[in-house]
Design a protein around this motif. Structure first.
Motif, PDB file in Angstrom:
ATOM      1  N   ARG A  80      -2.478  -2.746   0.538  1.00  0.00           N
ATOM      2  CA  ARG A  80      -1.101  -2.539  -1.125  1.00  0.00           C
ATOM      3  C   ARG A  80      -1.831  -1.780  -1.586  1.00  0.00           C
ATOM      4  NH1 ARG A  80       3.023  -7.254  -1.879  1.00  0.00           N
ATOM      5  NH2 ARG A  80       4.216  -5.955  -3.472  1.00  0.00           N
ATOM      6  N   VAL A  83      -4.482  -0.978 -10.036  1.00  0.00           N
ATOM      7  CA  VAL A  83      -3.399  -2.102 -10.560  1.00  0.00           C
ATOM      8  C   VAL A  83      -3.947  -2.229 -12.113  1.00  0.00           C
ATOM      9  CG1 VAL A  83      -2.493  -4.038 -10.668  1.00  0.00           C
ATOM     10  CG2 VAL A  83      -3.261  -2.924  -8.969  1.00  0.00           C
ATOM     11  N   GLY A  94      -1.807   0.916  -5.024  1.00  0.00           N
ATOM     12  CA  GLY A  94      -1.988   0.399  -6.406  1.00  0.00           C
ATOM     13  C   GLY A  94      -0.199   0.471  -7.425  1.00  0.00           C
ATOM     14  N   ILE A  95      -0.402   0.595  -8.466  1.00  0.00           N
ATOM     15  CA  ILE A  95       0.370   0.751  -9.898  1.00  0.00           C
ATOM     16  C   ILE A  95      -0.186   2.505 -10.121  1.00  0.00           C
ATOM     17  CG2 ILE A  95       2.032  -1.500  -9.989  1.00  0.00           C
ATOM     18  CD1 ILE A  95       0.418  -1.445 -12.290  1.00  0.00           C
ATOM     19  N   SER A 124       3.783  -8.204  -8.471  1.00  0.00           N
ATOM     20  CA  SER A 124       2.502  -7.763  -9.313  1.00  0.00           C
ATOM     21  C   SER A 124       1.351  -7.814  -8.228  1.00  0.00           C
ATOM     22  CB  SER A 124       2.926  -8.354 -10.636  1.00  0.00           C
ATOM     23  OG  SER A 124       2.648  -9.466 -10.310  1.00  0.00           O
ATOM     24  N   SER A 125       0.471  -6.822  -8.123  1.00  0.00           N
ATOM     25  CA  SER A 125      -0.701  -6.996  -8.452  1.00  0.00           C
ATOM     26  C   SER A 125      -2.254  -7.324  -8.770  1.00  0.00           C
ATOM     27  CB  SER A 125      -0.984  -6.008  -7.037  1.00  0.00           C
ATOM     28  OG  SER A 125      -0.583  -5.469  -6.514  1.00  0.00           O
ATOM     29  N   ASP A 172       2.576  -0.125  -5.655  1.00  0.00           N
ATOM     30  CA  ASP A 172       2.958  -1.909  -5.308  1.00  0.00           C
ATOM     31  C   ASP A 172       3.288  -2.072  -4.295  1.00  0.00           C
ATOM     32  OD1 ASP A 172       2.437  -4.272  -6.063  1.00  0.00           O
ATOM     33  OD2 ASP A 172       3.952  -4.702  -7.138  1.00  0.00           O
TER      34      ASP A 172
END
Length: 257
Positions: free
Chosen positions: A118, A34, A120-121, A26-27, A93
């Motif tokens: 990275r 995020v 994100g979600i 998880s970020s 993610d």
């Protein structure tokens, strides 16, 4: 390719890391796109990742640079007039390295860059990628000459380990690199901005970065970097999945908070 957008292909480069462990699944909730633990609803299965490529020591976007991803080298984008680019259809993610190709005939010329990031979600459009002018890095290396460094081979990789400037306002940051780079192939600026050969103690807030040169191509786990602040701040390498490749400048952010 089209400016500010991506086109798909099939060729892939290996994803690599500078740490024996990658980021957690998880970020951070402070990263754009995020969500924190209070969010509700289903998450997307694909996200976009975008931002702008700006000059390493300036703020202007750079137009016409070819950008790709290490997870799919056949997908490319060309930066628009503001330096903007976007990639679609990415796994949420997930670690990714942004590859910016060199523009040796540009005015000014730019070196190639590798930017660890990275997804994100949710969709992200806030990536702040930078490209380094060729003459700038050459001038930095020339300034080392009185200290008798190893001969510089620009066909090998260069790694810039860049600390957030606010950290230097309250102390210095010392990097530990494992395995240690060979003597004569790395430096960091002292409090006056002068490069000090074989030093990893960063004391200059204007350009707070240590530089490794003549770096051979790296694979996951080949190089681990940790950082220690002389004051009360805690330092971490933001994206430990970076790698080095010949002819590119890898830019690794180190956050001290």
């Amino acid at each position: 390719t089209s400016q500010g957008s991506s086109t798909s292909g099939t060729t892939a480069l290996p994803s690599t890391s500078s740490s024996t462990t990658d980021e957690p699944a998880s970020s951070s909730s402070s990263e754009s796109g995020v969500a924190d633990g209070t969010s509700t609803g289903s998450l997307p299965t694909e996200v976009s990742l975008g931002g702008a490529v700006t000059d390493f020591i300036g703020i202007l976007g750079i137009e016409g640079l070819e950008v790709s991803l290490d997870i799919d080298a056949g997908t490319t984008a060309t930066t628009d007039a503001n330096g903007a680019f976007t990639f679609e259809g990415l796994t949420p993610d997930s670690p990714v390295n942004i590859i910016i190709e060199a523009q040796p005939d540009g005015v000014p010329p730019y070196a190639g860059s590798i930017i660890p990031e990275r997804t994100g979600i949710q969709d992200r459009d806030d990536v702040d990628a930078t490209s380094v002018q060729g003459p700038f890095i050459e001038a930095q290396l020339d300034a080392l000459e009185p200290q008798d460094p190893e001969p510089v081979d620009l066909e090998q990789g260069i790694v810039i380990l860049r600390v957030n400037p606010i950290a230097i306002e309250s102390g210095t940051v010392t990097l530990t690199i494992d395995p240690a780079p060979p003597a004569g192939t790395f430096y960091a600026p002292n409090e006056n901005g002068a490069p000090v050969l074989d030093s990893t103690e960063i004391g200059f807030a204007t350009l707070p970065a240590a530089v490794l040169f003549n770096v051979a191509d790296t694979e996951p786990g080949d190089i681990t970097v940790t950082a220690e602040h002389s004051g009360a701040l805690t330092c971490t390498v933001r994206h430990p999945h970076w790698f080095a490749r010949g002819g590119y400048i890898t830019q690794v952010p180190v956050d001290c908070e």
